[in-house]
Design a protein around this motif. Structure first.
Motif, PDB file in Angstrom:
ATOM      1  N   VAL A   4      42.129  20.237  42.721  1.00  0.00           N
ATOM      2  CA  VAL A   4      43.206  20.259  41.465  1.00  0.00           C
ATOM      3  C   VAL A   4      44.705  20.451  42.168  1.00  0.00           C
ATOM      4  O   VAL A   4      44.767  21.272  42.938  1.00  0.00           O
ATOM      5  CB  VAL A   4      42.756  21.190  40.346  1.00  0.00           C
ATOM      6  CG1 VAL A   4      43.764  21.103  39.264  1.00  0.00           C
ATOM      7  CG2 VAL A   4      41.640  21.263  39.753  1.00  0.00           C
ATOM      8  N   SER A   5      45.449  19.531  41.763  1.00  0.00           N
ATOM      9  CA  SER A   5      46.747  19.250  42.426  1.00  0.00           C
ATOM     10  C   SER A   5      47.732  19.187  41.028  1.00  0.00           C
ATOM     11  O   SER A   5      47.253  18.401  40.260  1.00  0.00           O
ATOM     12  CB  SER A   5      47.016  18.201  43.417  1.00  0.00           C
ATOM     13  OG  SER A   5      48.288  17.862  43.714  1.00  0.00           O
ATOM     14  N   THR A   6      48.885  19.536  40.940  1.00  0.00           N
ATOM     15  CA  THR A   6      49.845  19.365  40.029  1.00  0.00           C
ATOM     16  C   THR A   6      50.749  18.360  40.386  1.00  0.00           C
ATOM     17  O   THR A   6      51.285  18.513  41.487  1.00  0.00           O
ATOM     18  CB  THR A   6      50.652  20.792  39.519  1.00  0.00           C
ATOM     19  OG1 THR A   6      49.637  21.826  39.281  1.00  0.00           O
ATOM     20  CG2 THR A   6      51.664  20.528  38.560  1.00  0.00           C
ATOM     21  N   THR A   8      54.097  16.408  39.978  1.00  0.00           N
ATOM     22  CA  THR A   8      55.347  16.184  39.324  1.00  0.00           C
ATOM     23  C   THR A   8      55.920  14.725  39.587  1.00  0.00           C
ATOM     24  O   THR A   8      56.369  14.591  40.767  1.00  0.00           O
ATOM     25  CB  THR A   8      56.001  17.468  40.193  1.00  0.00           C
ATOM     26  OG1 THR A   8      55.407  18.613  40.009  1.00  0.00           O
ATOM     27  CG2 THR A   8      57.406  17.529  39.306  1.00  0.00           C
ATOM     28  N   ALA A  15      55.247  17.619  34.685  1.00  0.00           N
ATOM     29  CA  ALA A  15      54.114  17.961  35.851  1.00  0.00           C
ATOM     30  C   ALA A  15      52.675  18.206  34.948  1.00  0.00           C
ATOM     31  O   ALA A  15      52.699  18.542  33.843  1.00  0.00           O
ATOM     32  CB  ALA A  15      54.588  19.252  36.294  1.00  0.00           C
ATOM     33  N   THR A  16      51.763  17.923  35.649  1.00  0.00           N
ATOM     34  CA  THR A  16      50.376  17.842  34.974  1.00  0.00           C
ATOM     35  C   THR A  16      49.427  17.989  36.074  1.00  0.00           C
ATOM     36  O   THR A  16      49.332  17.557  37.158  1.00  0.00           O
ATOM     37  CB  THR A  16      50.141  16.590  34.391  1.00  0.00           C
ATOM     38  OG1 THR A  16      48.713  16.838  33.391  1.00  0.00           O
ATOM     39  CG2 THR A  16      49.955  15.384  34.957  1.00  0.00           C
ATOM     40  N   ALA A  17      48.482  18.851  35.840  1.00  0.00           N
ATOM     41  CA  ALA A  17      47.252  19.232  36.912  1.00  0.00           C
ATOM     42  C   ALA A  17      46.256  17.773  36.804  1.00  0.00           C
ATOM     43  O   ALA A  17      45.752  17.607  35.764  1.00  0.00           O
ATOM     44  CB  ALA A  17      46.475  20.534  36.515  1.00  0.00           C
ATOM     45  N   GLU A  18      46.009  17.304  37.708  1.00  0.00           N
ATOM     46  CA  GLU A  18      44.831  16.375  38.003  1.00  0.00           C
ATOM     47  C   GLU A  18      43.866  16.589  38.996  1.00  0.00           C
ATOM     48  O   GLU A  18      44.298  17.335  40.034  1.00  0.00           O
ATOM     49  CB  GLU A  18      45.953  14.844  38.386  1.00  0.00           C
ATOM     50  CG  GLU A  18      46.832  14.634  37.326  1.00  0.00           C
ATOM     51  CD  GLU A  18      46.178  13.998  35.992  1.00  0.00           C
ATOM     52  OE1 GLU A  18      45.125  13.522  36.036  1.00  0.00           O
ATOM     53  OE2 GLU A  18      46.641  14.040  34.998  1.00  0.00           O
ATOM     54  N   CYS A  31      52.892   8.256  35.120  1.00  0.00           N
ATOM     55  CA  CYS A  31      53.332   9.503  34.762  1.00  0.00           C
ATOM     56  C   CYS A  31      52.860   9.424  33.207  1.00  0.00           C
ATOM     57  O   CYS A  31      53.119   8.578  32.422  1.00  0.00           O
ATOM     58  CB  CYS A  31      54.735   9.744  34.953  1.00  0.00           C
ATOM     59  SG  CYS A  31      55.599  11.168  34.321  1.00  0.00           S
ATOM     60  N   GLY A  52      52.041  15.975  44.777  1.00  0.00           N
ATOM     61  CA  GLY A  52      51.364  16.889  44.441  1.00  0.00           C
ATOM     62  C   GLY A  52      51.454  18.220  45.143  1.00  0.00           C
ATOM     63  O   GLY A  52      52.063  18.297  46.028  1.00  0.00           O
ATOM     64  N   SER A  53      50.963  19.460  44.342  1.00  0.00           N
ATOM     65  CA  SER A  53      50.894  20.702  45.099  1.00  0.00           C
ATOM     66  C   SER A  53      50.081  20.879  45.842  1.00  0.00           C
ATOM     67  O   SER A  53      50.125  21.794  46.777  1.00  0.00           O
ATOM     68  CB  SER A  53      50.761  21.809  43.891  1.00  0.00           C
ATOM     69  OG  SER A  53      49.613  21.365  43.093  1.00  0.00           O
TER      70      SER A  53
END
Length: 69
Positions: A4-6, A8, A15-18, A31, A52-53
């Motif tokens: 799971v990566s956020t 942005t 920003a959303t977790a995917e 987006c 991504g994070s």
């Protein structure tokens, strides 16, 4: 390994977790905030590595993308 990566968006900051795919690089992402189509930055293999994070699984594992780079 994290799946799971956020993401942005550089255009609007949304920003959303995917979920990060574990079997392929994801080259495009639309987006959910502004509709901008994100593409990897030069030198990156996928949108998770660029925005991504958490990068894609091959980069997490050994620092290299398995998607042709």
């Amino acid at each position: 390994m994290r799946f799971v990566s956020t993401l942005t968006c550089p255009a609007c900051g949304f920003a959303t977790a995917e979920t990060v795919p574990d079997d392929a690089c994801q080259f495009f992402y639309d987006c959910k905030g502004c509709g901008t189509r994100l593409k990897p930055r030069p030198g990156d293999c996928c949108v998770f590595c660029s925005y991504g994070s958490v990068p894609c699984p091959p980069v997490q594992a050994d620092g290299k993308c398995g998607g042709g780079q």
